[in-house]
Design a protein around this motif. Structure first.
Motif, short mmCIF file in Angstrom:
data_model
loop_
_atom_site.label_atom_id
_atom_site.label_comp_id
_atom_site.label_asym_id
_atom_site.label_seq_id
_atom_site.Cartn_x
_atom_site.Cartn_y
_atom_site.Cartn_z
N ASP A 1 27.53 -6.28 31.70
CA ASP A 1 28.21 -7.05 32.75
C ASP A 1 27.19 -7.62 33.73
O ASP A 1 26.51 -6.88 34.44
CB ASP A 1 29.20 -6.13 33.47
N ILE A 2 27.11 -8.94 33.79
CA ILE A 2 26.15 -9.60 34.69
C ILE A 2 26.46 -9.30 36.16
O ILE A 2 25.56 -9.35 37.00
CB ILE A 2 26.09 -11.13 34.45
N MET A 3 27.70 -8.95 36.48
CA MET A 3 28.06 -8.65 37.86
C MET A 3 27.72 -7.21 38.25
O MET A 3 27.83 -6.84 39.41
CB MET A 3 29.55 -8.91 38.08
N SER A 4 27.30 -6.41 37.30
CA SER A 4 26.96 -5.01 37.54
C SER A 4 25.65 -4.91 38.32
O SER A 4 24.72 -5.70 38.12
CB SER A 4 26.82 -4.28 36.20
N SER A 5 25.57 -3.92 39.19
CA SER A 5 24.36 -3.74 39.99
C SER A 5 23.15 -3.33 39.15
O SER A 5 22.02 -3.50 39.58
CB SER A 5 24.61 -2.68 41.07
N ASN A 6 23.38 -2.81 37.95
CA ASN A 6 22.25 -2.39 37.11
C ASN A 6 21.99 -3.35 35.94
O ASN A 6 21.29 -3.00 35.00
CB ASN A 6 22.43 -0.95 36.62
N PHE A 7 22.52 -4.57 36.02
CA PHE A 7 22.34 -5.55 34.94
C PHE A 7 20.86 -5.79 34.64
O PHE A 7 20.43 -5.72 33.49
CB PHE A 7 23.04 -6.87 35.29
N ILE A 8 20.06 -6.06 35.66
CA ILE A 8 18.65 -6.37 35.43
C ILE A 8 17.92 -5.18 34.82
O ILE A 8 17.10 -5.35 33.91
CB ILE A 8 17.97 -6.87 36.72
N ASN A 9 18.22 -3.97 35.27
CA ASN A 9 17.59 -2.79 34.69
C ASN A 9 17.96 -2.63 33.22
O ASN A 9 17.13 -2.23 32.40
CB ASN A 9 17.94 -1.53 35.47
N GLN A 10 19.22 -2.94 32.87
CA GLN A 10 19.64 -2.86 31.47
C GLN A 10 18.90 -3.90 30.64
O GLN A 10 18.47 -3.62 29.52
CB GLN A 10 21.15 -3.07 31.35
N ILE A 11 18.76 -5.10 31.17
CA ILE A 11 18.07 -6.18 30.46
C ILE A 11 16.60 -5.82 30.24
O ILE A 11 16.05 -6.05 29.17
CB ILE A 11 18.20 -7.51 31.25
N LYS A 12 15.97 -5.25 31.25
CA LYS A 12 14.55 -4.91 31.15
C LYS A 12 14.26 -3.95 30.00
O LYS A 12 13.15 -3.92 29.48
CB LYS A 12 14.05 -4.28 32.46
N ASN A 13 15.26 -3.16 29.60
CA ASN A 13 15.07 -2.18 28.53
C ASN A 13 15.27 -2.75 27.13
O ASN A 13 15.10 -2.05 26.14
CB ASN A 13 16.03 -0.99 28.73
N LEU A 14 15.64 -4.03 27.04
CA LEU A 14 15.86 -4.65 25.73
C LEU A 14 14.54 -5.15 25.14
O LEU A 14 13.66 -5.60 25.88
CB LEU A 14 16.83 -5.83 25.86
N PRO A 15 14.41 -5.08 23.81
CA PRO A 15 13.19 -5.62 23.19
C PRO A 15 13.13 -7.14 23.32
O PRO A 15 14.13 -7.82 23.15
CB PRO A 15 13.31 -5.19 21.73
N LYS A 16 11.94 -7.66 23.59
CA LYS A 16 11.79 -9.10 23.81
C LYS A 16 11.56 -9.89 22.52
O LYS A 16 11.54 -11.11 22.55
CB LYS A 16 10.65 -9.35 24.79
N ASP A 17 11.41 -9.19 21.39
CA ASP A 17 11.12 -9.89 20.13
C ASP A 17 12.37 -10.25 19.33
O ASP A 17 12.29 -10.66 18.19
CB ASP A 17 10.17 -9.04 19.27
N LYS A 18 13.53 -10.13 19.92
CA LYS A 18 14.80 -10.45 19.26
C LYS A 18 15.30 -11.82 19.72
O LYS A 18 14.86 -12.34 20.74
CB LYS A 18 15.87 -9.41 19.59
#
Length: 111
Positions: A52-69
């Motif tokens: 959920d982009i409106m979630s306060s932890n959205f950026i932290n969740q995104i940071k944990n995703l692999p960038k090679d996908k």
């Protein structure tokens, strides 16, 4: 002084449902639904992960995703997913596709 006609270069691609659907079948793709949990529960594209982009932890969740996908991102209309793609691009993600018109324009199956 002001250039009202200049636009910021997008770091992601808006694509229609057909190519989005085709890319879903490719290896190394991740489908992200950036709507609320309630919207997600009401019907989603098969295989989608909800962040959920409106979630306060959205950026932290995104940071944990692999960038090679390759990330296929959608929301209801395409606005929030475009914002999510911008955030992801700013964090170093390069292969970002936004579903034009969002799930409202999705002619395929939802689950």
């Amino acid at each position: 002084m002001f250039n009202f006609f200049s636009t910021k270069t997008k770091k992601y691609e808006d694509i229609p449902a057909g190519p989005f659907h085709d890319l879903m079948l490719q290896p190394n793709t991740v489908i992200l639904d950036v709507r609320t949990a309630g919207e997600f529960a009401g019907g989603k594209i098969r295989g989608a992960r909800n962040l959920d982009i409106m979630s306060s932890n959205f950026i932290n969740q995104i940071k944990n995703l692999p960038k090679d996908k390759t990330y296929l991102v959608y929301c209801r209309s395409g606005n929030r997913s475009g914002q999510a793609c911008e955030i992801m691009a700013d964090l170093g993600f390069e292969n970002l596709k936004n579903l034009s018109g969002g799930i409202m324009r999705w002619p395929f199956e939802t689950v």
